[in-house]
Design a protein around this motif. Structure first.
Motif, short mmCIF file in Angstrom:
data_model
loop_
_atom_site.label_atom_id
_atom_site.label_comp_id
_atom_site.label_asym_id
_atom_site.label_seq_id
_atom_site.Cartn_x
_atom_site.Cartn_y
_atom_site.Cartn_z
N MET A 108 0.80 -1.22 0.00
CA MET A 108 0.00 0.00 0.00
C MET A 108 0.84 1.28 0.00
O MET A 108 0.50 2.24 -0.71
CB MET A 108 -0.96 -0.01 1.19
N PRO A 109 1.93 1.38 0.78
CA PRO A 109 2.74 2.61 0.69
C PRO A 109 3.24 2.91 -0.71
O PRO A 109 3.23 4.05 -1.16
CB PRO A 109 3.89 2.35 1.67
N LEU A 110 3.68 1.86 -1.43
CA LEU A 110 4.15 2.04 -2.80
C LEU A 110 3.01 2.50 -3.71
O LEU A 110 3.19 3.39 -4.56
CB LEU A 110 4.75 0.74 -3.33
N MET A 115 0.15 6.76 -6.81
CA MET A 115 -1.12 7.44 -7.05
C MET A 115 -1.01 8.95 -6.85
O MET A 115 -1.73 9.71 -7.49
CB MET A 115 -2.21 6.87 -6.14
N VAL A 116 -0.14 9.39 -5.96
CA VAL A 116 -0.01 10.83 -5.74
C VAL A 116 0.96 11.46 -6.73
O VAL A 116 1.09 12.69 -6.77
CB VAL A 116 0.45 11.14 -4.29
N THR A 117 1.65 10.65 -7.53
CA THR A 117 2.51 11.18 -8.57
C THR A 117 1.67 11.60 -9.76
O THR A 117 0.87 10.81 -10.25
CB THR A 117 3.53 10.12 -9.03
N VAL A 119 0.04 11.94 -13.16
CA VAL A 119 0.11 11.03 -14.30
C VAL A 119 0.76 11.72 -15.50
O VAL A 119 1.37 11.07 -16.35
CB VAL A 119 -1.30 10.52 -14.64
N VAL A 120 0.66 13.05 -15.56
CA VAL A 120 1.30 13.79 -16.64
C VAL A 120 2.81 13.63 -16.58
O VAL A 120 3.49 13.64 -17.61
CB VAL A 120 0.91 15.28 -16.56
N ALA A 121 3.35 13.49 -15.38
CA ALA A 121 4.79 13.31 -15.22
C ALA A 121 5.22 11.88 -15.55
O ALA A 121 6.35 11.65 -15.98
CB ALA A 121 5.21 13.66 -13.79
N ILE A 122 4.32 10.92 -15.34
CA ILE A 122 4.66 9.52 -15.58
C ILE A 122 4.62 9.19 -17.07
O ILE A 122 5.42 8.38 -17.55
CB ILE A 122 3.69 8.60 -14.81
N ALA A 123 3.71 9.81 -17.82
CA ALA A 123 3.47 9.43 -19.22
C ALA A 123 4.73 9.47 -20.09
O ALA A 123 5.00 8.51 -20.83
CB ALA A 123 2.37 10.30 -19.81
N PRO A 124 5.54 10.55 -20.06
CA PRO A 124 6.75 10.54 -20.91
C PRO A 124 7.71 9.41 -20.58
O PRO A 124 8.33 8.82 -21.47
CB PRO A 124 7.38 11.91 -20.63
N ALA A 125 7.83 9.09 -19.30
CA ALA A 125 8.71 7.97 -18.91
C ALA A 125 8.17 6.65 -19.43
O ALA A 125 8.94 5.76 -19.83
CB ALA A 125 8.85 7.93 -17.39
N LEU A 126 6.84 6.50 -19.45
CA LEU A 126 6.24 5.28 -19.99
C LEU A 126 6.49 5.16 -21.48
O LEU A 126 6.69 4.06 -22.00
CB LEU A 126 4.74 5.28 -19.70
N LEU A 143 -3.92 3.34 -14.68
CA LEU A 143 -3.49 3.94 -13.41
C LEU A 143 -4.55 4.87 -12.83
O LEU A 143 -4.73 4.94 -11.61
CB LEU A 143 -2.18 4.71 -13.61
N VAL A 144 -5.26 5.59 -13.70
CA VAL A 144 -6.25 6.55 -13.22
C VAL A 144 -7.39 5.86 -12.49
O VAL A 144 -7.91 6.37 -11.49
CB VAL A 144 -6.77 7.39 -14.41
#
Length: 272
Positions: A108-110, A115-117, A119-126, A143-144
């Motif tokens: 759950m901590p992970l 979830m608080v990151t 998603v706009v920041a995650i997308a380019p890395a994906l 993820l959403v």
């Protein structure tokens, strides 16, 4: 006092004619939409570079329906695969956490960090990790919807009637029998509550994925981005309207499914 006031209202509503119920249910929102449409048209006529008129949006939809249909199918594909996988994974992980509390403490901590990151920041890395295809868009959409589905399902699986659980223990029921006959049916109202949150978020997630995940320029979200960059307001707002319509359709289908699956829950509420 409150119960004596609520009961006659509920009784009156149940005994009202179908036409009266139809009028009371549909007239208020219809009036609201008409007022919004009139206000929109007035603003659009006086500010043509801010909003397009409703007839301009309709003409855009009618002039090239194939373009809108093709892009809507791409968005629907992202919702079906991405959100479907996110919902399924959220529920299965909730089952695992409810049966093995150590899993919740470990994972759950992970999950909260992810979830608080934004998603706009995650997308380019994906995109860097998985290429310029559809997979990054599926992951963003999943993820959403994952977290609301996980939280609601976990709450439902733990919201067990203790007296019923004691009866199962008295009968020496196995863990599988307890899950199949008690926890799973009992968690369905919570699952549908999670789905009611996840369905609109799935549309939002698919559109955001098309905004921020580079690659194939297809889908209603991509159409919004491209047309907005070209200052083509009718196409932009027609695409937004189709996204709204898609969300309404999904929520409506979910409401019909809930009524069929949880008929006993609705009957219990009405009978109170």
């Amino acid at each position: 006092m409150s119960e004596t006031l609520v009961a006659p209202v509920e009784t009156k509503r149940r005994t009202a004619s179908p036409m009266a119920r139809l009028v009371s249910d549909w007239v208020p929102p219809a009036v609201t939409f008409v007022l919004v449409a009139v206000l929109w048209q007035l603003v659009a006529l006086n500010n043509p570079y801010v909003l397009p008129t409703l007839d301009a949006i309709g003409n855009s939809l009618a002039s090239d329906p194939r373009m809108y249909w093709a892009n809507m199918l791409v968005t629907c594909q992202e919702i079906a695969i991405g959100a479907g996988a996110g919902i399924l994974c959220g529920f299965l992980l909730a089952v695992l956490m409810s049966e093995l509390p150590i899993v919740e403490k470990a994972v759950m901590p992970l999950i909260v960090v992810i979830m608080v990151t934004p998603v706009v920041a995650i997308a380019p890395a994906l995109v860097v990790a998985f290429g310029f295809g559809m997979l990054p868009k599926y992951i963003v959409t999943g993820l959403v919807v994952f977290f609301p589905m996980l939280v609601n399902s976990l709450a439902g699986l733990r919201d067990v009637d203790q007296k019923a659980l004691d009866v199962f223990k008295t009968l020496h029921a196995s863990r599988w029998e307890v899950f199949r006959d008690l926890r799973f049916p009992g968690c369905m109202p919570f699952v549908f509550a999670g789905l009611r949150i996840a369905m609109p978020l799935a549309v939002v997630g698919a559109a955001v994925a098309e905004f921020v995940a580079a690659g194939q320029q297809a889908g209603l979200g991509s159409l919004v981005t491209i047309s907005a960059a070209q200052a083509n307001l009718p196409v932009t707002w027609a695409s937004i309207a189709l996204l709204c319509l898609l969300g309404v359709v999904l929520v409506s289908l979910l409401a019909l499914l809930r009524k069929r699956v949880l008929w006993w829950s609705d009957a219990d509420v009405i009978g109170r």
